[in-house]
Scaffold this motif. Structure first.
Motif, mmCIF file in Angstrom:
data_model
loop_
_atom_site.group_PDB
_atom_site.id
_atom_site.type_symbol
_atom_site.label_atom_id
_atom_site.label_comp_id
_atom_site.label_asym_id
_atom_site.label_seq_id
_atom_site.Cartn_x
_atom_site.Cartn_y
_atom_site.Cartn_z
ATOM 1 N N ALA A 74 1.887 -13.911 1.219
ATOM 2 C CA ALA A 74 3.218 -14.519 1.277
ATOM 3 C C ALA A 74 3.344 -15.705 0.324
ATOM 4 C CB ALA A 74 3.522 -14.962 2.710
ATOM 5 N N ILE A 75 2.321 -16.541 0.297
ATOM 6 C CA ILE A 75 2.353 -17.718 -0.573
ATOM 7 C C ILE A 75 2.033 -17.333 -2.019
ATOM 8 C CG2 ILE A 75 1.289 -19.961 -1.031
ATOM 9 C CD1 ILE A 75 0.753 -20.170 1.981
ATOM 10 N N GLY A 76 1.108 -16.395 -2.167
ATOM 11 C CA GLY A 76 0.647 -16.034 -3.503
ATOM 12 C C GLY A 76 1.655 -15.247 -4.315
ATOM 13 N N ALA A 77 2.500 -14.441 -3.667
ATOM 14 C CA ALA A 77 3.436 -13.592 -4.415
ATOM 15 C C ALA A 77 4.364 -14.397 -5.328
ATOM 16 C CB ALA A 77 4.231 -12.714 -3.452
ATOM 17 N N PRO A 78 5.101 -15.380 -4.826
ATOM 18 C CA PRO A 78 5.971 -16.144 -5.740
ATOM 19 C C PRO A 78 5.184 -17.007 -6.718
ATOM 20 C CG PRO A 78 6.032 -17.109 -3.547
ATOM 21 C CD PRO A 78 5.288 -15.825 -3.420
ATOM 22 N N VAL A 79 4.059 -17.568 -6.254
ATOM 23 C CA VAL A 79 3.268 -18.430 -7.142
ATOM 24 C C VAL A 79 2.662 -17.617 -8.283
ATOM 25 C CG1 VAL A 79 1.228 -19.917 -7.291
ATOM 26 C CG2 VAL A 79 2.768 -20.097 -5.319
ATOM 27 N N MET A 80 2.090 -16.461 -7.964
ATOM 28 C CA MET A 80 1.486 -15.620 -9.001
ATOM 29 C C MET A 80 2.547 -15.093 -9.969
ATOM 30 S SD MET A 80 -1.716 -15.774 -8.438
ATOM 31 C CE MET A 80 -2.326 -14.500 -9.542
ATOM 32 N N ALA A 81 3.754 -14.818 -9.447
ATOM 33 C CA ALA A 81 4.827 -14.347 -10.323
ATOM 34 C C ALA A 81 5.191 -15.396 -11.364
ATOM 35 C CB ALA A 81 6.049 -13.978 -9.486
ATOM 36 N N VAL A 82 5.199 -16.657 -10.945
ATOM 37 C CA VAL A 82 5.517 -17.745 -11.873
ATOM 38 C C VAL A 82 4.370 -17.972 -12.849
ATOM 39 C CG1 VAL A 82 5.989 -20.220 -12.047
ATOM 40 C CG2 VAL A 82 7.090 -18.860 -10.255
ATOM 41 N N LEU A 83 3.133 -17.953 -12.353
ATOM 42 C CA LEU A 83 1.977 -18.215 -13.202
ATOM 43 C C LEU A 83 1.758 -17.129 -14.252
ATOM 44 C CD1 LEU A 83 -0.623 -19.556 -10.593
ATOM 45 C CD2 LEU A 83 0.751 -20.878 -12.218
ATOM 46 N N THR A 84 2.186 -15.913 -13.965
ATOM 47 C CA THR A 84 1.953 -14.792 -14.887
ATOM 48 C C THR A 84 3.222 -14.397 -15.635
ATOM 49 O OG1 THR A 84 2.366 -13.206 -13.084
ATOM 50 C CG2 THR A 84 0.084 -13.887 -13.453
ATOM 51 N N THR A 85 4.180 -15.311 -15.726
ATOM 52 C CA THR A 85 5.457 -14.996 -16.364
ATOM 53 C C THR A 85 5.286 -14.485 -17.792
ATOM 54 O OG1 THR A 85 6.626 -16.641 -15.032
ATOM 55 C CG2 THR A 85 7.674 -15.955 -17.084
ATOM 56 N N GLY A 86 4.436 -15.125 -18.566
ATOM 57 C CA GLY A 86 4.286 -14.753 -19.970
ATOM 58 C C GLY A 86 3.325 -13.616 -20.219
ATOM 59 N N LEU A 87 2.737 -13.058 -19.155
ATOM 60 C CA LEU A 87 1.742 -11.992 -19.322
ATOM 61 C C LEU A 87 2.431 -10.639 -19.407
ATOM 62 C CD1 LEU A 87 -1.358 -11.752 -19.439
ATOM 63 C CD2 LEU A 87 -1.328 -11.284 -16.979
ATOM 64 N N GLU A 88 2.052 -9.871 -20.405
ATOM 65 C CA GLU A 88 2.626 -8.532 -20.571
ATOM 66 C C GLU A 88 2.347 -7.692 -19.323
ATOM 67 O OE1 GLU A 88 2.623 -4.391 -21.333
ATOM 68 O OE2 GLU A 88 0.715 -5.458 -21.488
ATOM 69 N N ARG A 89 3.344 -6.936 -18.844
ATOM 70 C CA ARG A 89 3.263 -6.266 -17.546
ATOM 71 C C ARG A 89 2.077 -5.307 -17.455
ATOM 72 N NH1 ARG A 89 9.373 -5.395 -16.936
ATOM 73 N NH2 ARG A 89 10.034 -7.042 -15.516
ATOM 74 N N HIS A 90 1.824 -4.562 -18.518
ATOM 75 C CA HIS A 90 0.712 -3.605 -18.492
ATOM 76 C C HIS A 90 -0.601 -4.339 -18.260
ATOM 77 C CE1 HIS A 90 -2.384 -0.906 -20.188
ATOM 78 N NE2 HIS A 90 -1.598 0.068 -19.750
ATOM 79 N N ARG A 91 -0.785 -5.439 -18.947
ATOM 80 C CA ARG A 91 -2.016 -6.219 -18.790
ATOM 81 C C ARG A 91 -2.096 -6.813 -17.387
ATOM 82 N NH1 ARG A 91 -3.283 -10.408 -23.462
ATOM 83 N NH2 ARG A 91 -3.314 -8.382 -24.527
#
Length: 310
Positions: A74-91
């Motif tokens: 629950a906590i990690g989903a929004p945080v990880m989404a923000v932290l990985t914003t610039g990461l290409e989806r496939h990677r």
């Protein structure tokens, strides 16, 4: 990546349709990943007694494995989404599914409770990174015309996990030990990872809302009402689900062999309920469905509380 050209699509629409269908077919590897995540997330409910015995801990401590996973997700989903914003989806999908496979291996080889708890935290963060990325990837690949179909392909993995993956995982655990179930899910994760690496094309990073924007939405009364209702409903349902194996043994007087059929029934009821609720919402409105469902859940839980042991 297969490129399509409007002129060729106009001259040969059948070929354009085939290309799109092939693209959606490649999403099967994301479906497999969702199936692995759903199976691991739910099957632990049937493994709690065995885990408690093997690790020499009480059932409440074993239940904390579920609590830790849920909070981390629950906590990690929004945080990880923000932290990985610039990461290409496939990677991102590769890293997340690789972490999920590793987490299952660590869980299977965990020497004690602390090791298993740490593995479950890794599993939660990996799953919290994979599922939103998989949905975003599928929506982009399907395009506006097939977005719904593409997204349903991903959610099918979770539905199948509840219906088939969880009962099968419980049967494997009963026959070969709880560690075998984590090894099995790790194998599924590896297959998904290989398919993602080989079959899925790359995509540009998606546009992701910042953490402040996400928190700001929770201040709206309508959004807050939906969140509170969802949290209370899911919390009540899965509190019972987590200790279902203990309940049917202590109250229902049923042996461990009855757990898999009970979980299968739960999964089938969930799938049917989802379909019926969707149709009912289209016909009578979402508010009416929420009110009816909100009354049905306490009624069902009250029936369980009214049961007496043998």
């Amino acid at each position: 990546m297969i490129r399509t050209y409007p002129v060729l699509q106009e001259l040969n629409p059948d070929r354009a349709q085939a290309t799109s269908t092939d693209s959606l077919a490649s999403l099967i590897w994301l479906t497999l990943g969702a199936f692995a995540i759903g199976t691991e997330g739910f099957m632990i409910a049937g493994l709690l007694p065995a885990l408690a015995r093997d690790l020499n801990i009480g059932l409440p401590a074993a239940g904390h494995l579920v609590t830790a996973f849920s909070l981390a997700y629950a906590i990690g989903a929004p945080v990880m989404a923000v932290l990985t914003t610039g990461l290409e989806r496939h990677r991102l999908l590769v890293v997340a599914m690789g972490g999920f496979a590793l987490g299952n291996l660590l869980a299977a080889l965990a020497p004690g409770y602390a090791g298993l708890l740490a593995a479950r935290l890794l599993l939660a963060l990996s799953a919290a990174s994979f599922m939103p990325a998989a949905s975003g990837y599928a929506a982009a690949l399907g395009g506006p015309e097939r977005r719904g179909r593409a997204l349903s392909t991903i959610t099918t993995g979770l539905t199948l996990a509840i219906i088939a993956g969880v009962p099968l995982g419980v049967l494997v655990g009963q026959g070969f030990g709880w560690r075998a179930t984590f090894f099995g899910v790790a194998g599924l994760a590896v297959f998904s990872l290989l398919g993602i690496l080989i079959r899925l094309p790359r995509q540009r990073p998606g546009v992701t809302a910042g953490l402040a924007e996400r928190l700001a939405l929770a201040k709206r009364r309508d959004i807050l009402g939906v969140l509170v209702t969802s949290v209370l409903t899911v919390a009540g349902t899965f509190t019972v689900y987590t200790y279902l194996s203990v309940f049917i043994a202590g109250i229902g007087g049923l042996g461990p062999q009855a757990l898999a059929p009970v979980l299968l029934g739960f999964g089938l009821a969930s799938a049917v309920g989802t379909q019926l609720s969707g149709s009912a919402a289209d016909r009578w409105g979402a508010r009416s469905v929420v009110i009816v469902d909100g009354g049905a859940c306490p009624a069902g839980l009250s029936c369980l509380l009214a049961q007496r042991g043998p």
